[in-house]
Scaffold this motif. Structure first.
Motif, PDB file in Angstrom:
ATOM      1  N   SER A   1       0.830  -1.279  -0.040  1.00 25.92           N
ATOM      2  CA  SER A   1      -0.082  -0.105   0.072  1.00 25.92           C
ATOM      3  C   SER A   1       0.980   1.311   0.108  1.00 25.92           C
ATOM      4  O   SER A   1       0.506   2.239  -0.640  1.00 25.92           O
ATOM      5  CB  SER A   1      -0.970   0.067   1.112  1.00 25.92           C
ATOM      6  OG  SER A   1      -1.694   1.247   1.237  1.00 25.92           O
ATOM      7  N   VAL A   2       1.804   1.236   0.806  1.00 26.65           N
ATOM      8  CA  VAL A   2       2.917   2.424   0.788  1.00 26.65           C
ATOM      9  C   VAL A   2       3.537   2.885  -0.539  1.00 26.65           C
ATOM     10  O   VAL A   2       3.574   3.734  -1.203  1.00 26.65           O
ATOM     11  CB  VAL A   2       4.006   2.178   1.803  1.00 26.65           C
ATOM     12  CG1 VAL A   2       5.019   3.246   1.790  1.00 26.65           C
ATOM     13  CG2 VAL A   2       3.280   2.278   3.209  1.00 26.65           C
ATOM     14  N   ILE A   3       3.973   1.539  -1.199  1.00 28.37           N
ATOM     15  CA  ILE A   3       4.551   1.641  -2.542  1.00 28.37           C
ATOM     16  C   ILE A   3       3.302   2.236  -3.571  1.00 28.37           C
ATOM     17  O   ILE A   3       3.814   3.324  -4.521  1.00 28.37           O
ATOM     18  CB  ILE A   3       5.266   0.468  -2.753  1.00 28.37           C
ATOM     19  CG1 ILE A   3       6.318  -0.030  -2.147  1.00 28.37           C
ATOM     20  CG2 ILE A   3       5.615   0.544  -4.446  1.00 28.37           C
ATOM     21  CD1 ILE A   3       6.754  -1.470  -2.128  1.00 28.37           C
ATOM     22  N   ASN A   4       2.394   1.578  -3.513  1.00 29.02           N
ATOM     23  CA  ASN A   4       1.480   1.780  -4.585  1.00 29.02           C
ATOM     24  C   ASN A   4       0.698   2.843  -4.342  1.00 29.02           C
ATOM     25  O   ASN A   4      -0.001   3.763  -5.317  1.00 29.02           O
ATOM     26  CB  ASN A   4       0.265   0.607  -4.653  1.00 29.02           C
ATOM     27  CG  ASN A   4       1.248  -0.715  -5.356  1.00 29.02           C
ATOM     28  OD1 ASN A   4       2.049  -0.595  -5.825  1.00 29.02           O
ATOM     29  ND2 ASN A   4       0.618  -1.777  -4.569  1.00 29.02           N
ATOM     30  N   THR A   5       0.425   3.666  -3.207  1.00 35.52           N
ATOM     31  CA  THR A   5      -0.467   4.748  -2.907  1.00 35.52           C
ATOM     32  C   THR A   5       0.260   6.183  -2.643  1.00 35.52           C
ATOM     33  O   THR A   5      -0.217   7.189  -2.531  1.00 35.52           O
ATOM     34  CB  THR A   5      -1.454   4.601  -1.788  1.00 35.52           C
ATOM     35  OG1 THR A   5      -0.504   4.278  -0.557  1.00 35.52           O
ATOM     36  CG2 THR A   5      -2.217   3.352  -2.264  1.00 35.52           C
ATOM     37  N   THR A   6       1.409   6.028  -2.445  1.00 31.78           N
ATOM     38  CA  THR A   6       2.430   7.205  -2.131  1.00 31.78           C
ATOM     39  C   THR A   6       2.892   7.984  -3.298  1.00 31.78           C
ATOM     40  O   THR A   6       3.437   7.275  -4.341  1.00 31.78           O
ATOM     41  CB  THR A   6       3.642   7.105  -1.389  1.00 31.78           C
ATOM     42  OG1 THR A   6       3.314   6.153  -0.082  1.00 31.78           O
ATOM     43  CG2 THR A   6       4.367   8.403  -0.841  1.00 31.78           C
ATOM     44  N   PRO A   7       2.546   9.240  -3.701  1.00 27.81           N
ATOM     45  CA  PRO A   7       2.593   9.572  -4.909  1.00 27.81           C
ATOM     46  C   PRO A   7       4.199  10.510  -4.927  1.00 27.81           C
ATOM     47  O   PRO A   7       4.627  10.751  -3.951  1.00 27.81           O
ATOM     48  CB  PRO A   7       1.623  11.112  -4.930  1.00 27.81           C
ATOM     49  CG  PRO A   7       1.560  11.448  -3.404  1.00 27.81           C
ATOM     50  CD  PRO A   7       1.492  10.009  -2.915  1.00 27.81           C
ATOM     51  N   ASP A   8       4.457  10.735  -6.201  1.00 24.89           N
ATOM     52  CA  ASP A   8       5.691  11.270  -6.264  1.00 24.89           C
ATOM     53  C   ASP A   8       6.899  10.621  -5.721  1.00 24.89           C
ATOM     54  O   ASP A   8       7.878  11.424  -5.193  1.00 24.89           O
ATOM     55  CB  ASP A   8       5.813  12.691  -6.029  1.00 24.89           C
ATOM     56  CG  ASP A   8       4.860  13.581  -6.925  1.00 24.89           C
ATOM     57  OD1 ASP A   8       4.479  13.015  -7.951  1.00 24.89           O
ATOM     58  OD2 ASP A   8       3.943  14.002  -6.376  1.00 24.89           O
ATOM     59  N   ILE A   9       6.841   9.183  -5.598  1.00 19.94           N
ATOM     60  CA  ILE A   9       8.371   8.689  -5.113  1.00 19.94           C
ATOM     61  C   ILE A   9       9.100   8.256  -6.252  1.00 19.94           C
ATOM     62  O   ILE A   9       8.702   7.905  -7.349  1.00 19.94           O
ATOM     63  CB  ILE A   9       8.013   7.566  -3.990  1.00 19.94           C
ATOM     64  CG1 ILE A   9       6.997   6.269  -5.049  1.00 19.94           C
ATOM     65  CG2 ILE A   9       7.017   7.943  -2.988  1.00 19.94           C
ATOM     66  CD1 ILE A   9       6.795   5.254  -4.210  1.00 19.94           C
ATOM     67  N   ASP A  10      10.452   8.158  -5.709  1.00 26.66           N
ATOM     68  CA  ASP A  10      11.501   7.718  -7.099  1.00 26.66           C
ATOM     69  C   ASP A  10      11.610   6.174  -6.825  1.00 26.66           C
ATOM     70  O   ASP A  10      12.121   5.733  -5.835  1.00 26.66           O
ATOM     71  CB  ASP A  10      12.808   8.329  -6.581  1.00 26.66           C
ATOM     72  CG  ASP A  10      13.546   8.185  -7.662  1.00 26.66           C
ATOM     73  OD1 ASP A  10      13.332   7.543  -8.638  1.00 26.66           O
ATOM     74  OD2 ASP A  10      14.716   8.834  -7.677  1.00 26.66           O
ATOM     75  N   LEU A  11      11.099   5.419  -7.688  1.00 28.26           N
ATOM     76  CA  LEU A  11      11.113   4.067  -7.785  1.00 28.26           C
ATOM     77  C   LEU A  11      11.892   3.357  -8.844  1.00 28.26           C
ATOM     78  O   LEU A  11      11.503   3.857 -10.115  1.00 28.26           O
ATOM     79  CB  LEU A  11       9.587   3.440  -7.666  1.00 28.26           C
ATOM     80  CG  LEU A  11       9.232   2.151  -7.373  1.00 28.26           C
ATOM     81  CD1 LEU A  11       9.614   1.860  -5.975  1.00 28.26           C
ATOM     82  CD2 LEU A  11       7.633   1.943  -7.521  1.00 28.26           C
ATOM     83  N   VAL A  12      12.514   2.330  -8.668  1.00 32.97           N
ATOM     84  CA  VAL A  12      13.215   1.506  -9.792  1.00 32.97           C
ATOM     85  C   VAL A  12      12.662   0.135  -9.584  1.00 32.97           C
ATOM     86  O   VAL A  12      13.054  -0.495  -8.452  1.00 32.97           O
ATOM     87  CB  VAL A  12      14.810   1.741  -9.926  1.00 32.97           C
ATOM     88  CG1 VAL A  12      15.527   0.634 -10.727  1.00 32.97           C
ATOM     89  CG2 VAL A  12      15.271   3.172  -9.968  1.00 32.97           C
ATOM     90  N   ILE A  13      12.126  -0.218 -10.772  1.00 32.87           N
ATOM     91  CA  ILE A  13      11.619  -1.698 -10.734  1.00 32.87           C
ATOM     92  C   ILE A  13      12.253  -2.461 -11.702  1.00 32.87           C
ATOM     93  O   ILE A  13      12.641  -2.094 -12.929  1.00 32.87           O
ATOM     94  CB  ILE A  13       9.989  -1.475 -11.182  1.00 32.87           C
ATOM     95  CG1 ILE A  13       9.125  -0.626 -10.204  1.00 32.87           C
ATOM     96  CG2 ILE A  13       9.497  -3.084 -11.107  1.00 32.87           C
ATOM     97  CD1 ILE A  13       7.867  -0.495 -10.594  1.00 32.87           C
ATOM     98  N   ARG A  14      12.526  -3.743 -11.343  1.00 33.92           N
ATOM     99  CA  ARG A  14      13.400  -4.535 -12.405  1.00 33.92           C
ATOM    100  C   ARG A  14      12.372  -5.986 -12.301  1.00 33.92           C
ATOM    101  O   ARG A  14      11.911  -6.464 -11.771  1.00 33.92           O
ATOM    102  CB  ARG A  14      14.587  -4.970 -11.729  1.00 33.92           C
ATOM    103  CG  ARG A  14      15.607  -4.070 -11.795  1.00 33.92           C
ATOM    104  CD  ARG A  14      16.104  -3.903 -13.437  1.00 33.92           C
ATOM    105  NE  ARG A  14      17.020  -2.920 -13.574  1.00 33.92           N
ATOM    106  CZ  ARG A  14      16.884  -1.491 -13.826  1.00 33.92           C
ATOM    107  NH1 ARG A  14      15.530  -1.351 -13.717  1.00 33.92           N
ATOM    108  NH2 ARG A  14      17.850  -0.571 -14.210  1.00 33.92           N
ATOM    109  N   PRO A  15      12.195  -6.137 -13.607  1.00 30.37           N
ATOM    110  CA  PRO A  15      11.338  -7.308 -14.112  1.00 30.37           C
ATOM    111  C   PRO A  15      12.080  -8.899 -14.499  1.00 30.37           C
ATOM    112  O   PRO A  15      11.290  -9.689 -14.609  1.00 30.37           O
ATOM    113  CB  PRO A  15      10.953  -7.013 -15.460  1.00 30.37           C
ATOM    114  CG  PRO A  15      11.882  -6.085 -16.058  1.00 30.37           C
ATOM    115  CD  PRO A  15      12.627  -5.670 -15.068  1.00 30.37           C
TER     116      PRO A  15
END
Length: 278
Positions: free
Chosen positions: A158-172
């Motif tokens: 929830s923190v990751i998905n609902t917090t706006p304007d965060i700097d996120l790096v996702i690796r698939p």
């Protein structure tokens, strides 16, 4: 001659070899739980617990079958098979299709964040101190690395998905955590989300373990539990009952405790021990 035949038949019925039973364990290539090759081969946490159970059950043959991790639940749910797997998350849906032990097979710390030791010092975060993920990514504006399509628990997700304007790096990729660990060491990301034993194993494997440290998260549960699951049929019911009793035995041994601690960094081992004993 007749007497010899009778003796032979009697031997077949009582021989422990002829009556030997097999438990087929579903395993997969996922260090540090199963380490299939390299310098730490066969030192994985989960495979080591299977070995402890095997020592308790010398009359039973343990056979390990390697399959993709994404197929474990599917295979266990197939009632034409007889298989078991260690360290599974137990929920109501899975219990409809799989028998689970009441006793946990593994206990570990919940997701944590890895970071450079110098960053932890700069943020004044003492060893084993719980930190807030929300504070790190929202208020301190740290860049967070995560693996795609992986859940870290309701509150963290929830923190990751609902917090706006965060700097996120996702690796698939399949080796996303290894890739992210490499990026963390190069300071291309500030913090990395994952399980403590995974962080530690990868950092040690890459010789980064002296550079990196970890902190538990306020948003995580104190502990993460895994259970043994077996096929939901007549044989599976017998296996799960037997394995449940043997878990009660091995969990009282120093060897079991050592396995749980093996892939944790030194500063988090007392925290796990303290939480287990509560």
């Amino acid at each position: 001659m007749l007497r010899l035949c009778i003796l032979f038949l009697m031997f077949c019925f009582v021989s422990p070899v002829s009556n030997a039973k097999t438990i087929n364990w579903l395993t997969h290539d996922f260090a540090p739980y199963y380490i299939l090759n390299g310098q730490y081969q066969h030192q994985g946490r989960d495979e080591s617990i299977i070995s402890l159970l095997e020592k308790q059950l010398p009359a039973i043959t343990f056979n390990q079958i390697i399959i993709p991790s994404g197929k474990v639940i599917q295979e266990l749910s197939n009632t034409s098979n007889n298989t078991c797997a260690l360290s599974l998350y137990k929920n109501d849906y899975r219990k409809k299709h799989i028998y689970f032990t009441d006793e946990s097979s593994t206990t570990g710390l919940s997701p944590s964040v890895a970071m450079h030791s110098k960053l932890a010092d700069a943020l004044e975060l003492p060893d084993a101190t719980e930190v807030s993920l929300l504070d790190l990514i929202r208020d301190k504006k740290l860049t967070l690395g995560i693996s795609m399509s992986r859940s870290y628990g309701k509150e963290i997700d929830s923190v990751i998905n609902t917090t706006p304007d965060i700097d996120l790096v996702i690796r698939p990729t399949r080796d996303s955590l290894a890739s992210l660990t490499y990026m963390l060491n190069l300071k291309r990301i500030d913090i990395l989300l994952g399980y403590p034993s995974e962080h530690y194993y990868l950092a040690k494997l890459m010789n980064f373990d002296k550079n990196l440290t970890q902190r538990p998260l306020i948003e995580s549960p104190a502990l993460s539990y895994g259970f043994i699951g077996c096929t939901k049929n007549e044989q599976g019911a017998k296996d799960i009952a037997m394995l449940n009793e043997q878990l009660k035995v091995i969990k009282k041994t120093p060897a079991y405790n050592d396995v749980l601690m093996r892939w944790l960094p030194e500063h988090l081992r007392p925290l796990l021990q303290e939480r287990i004993e509560k």
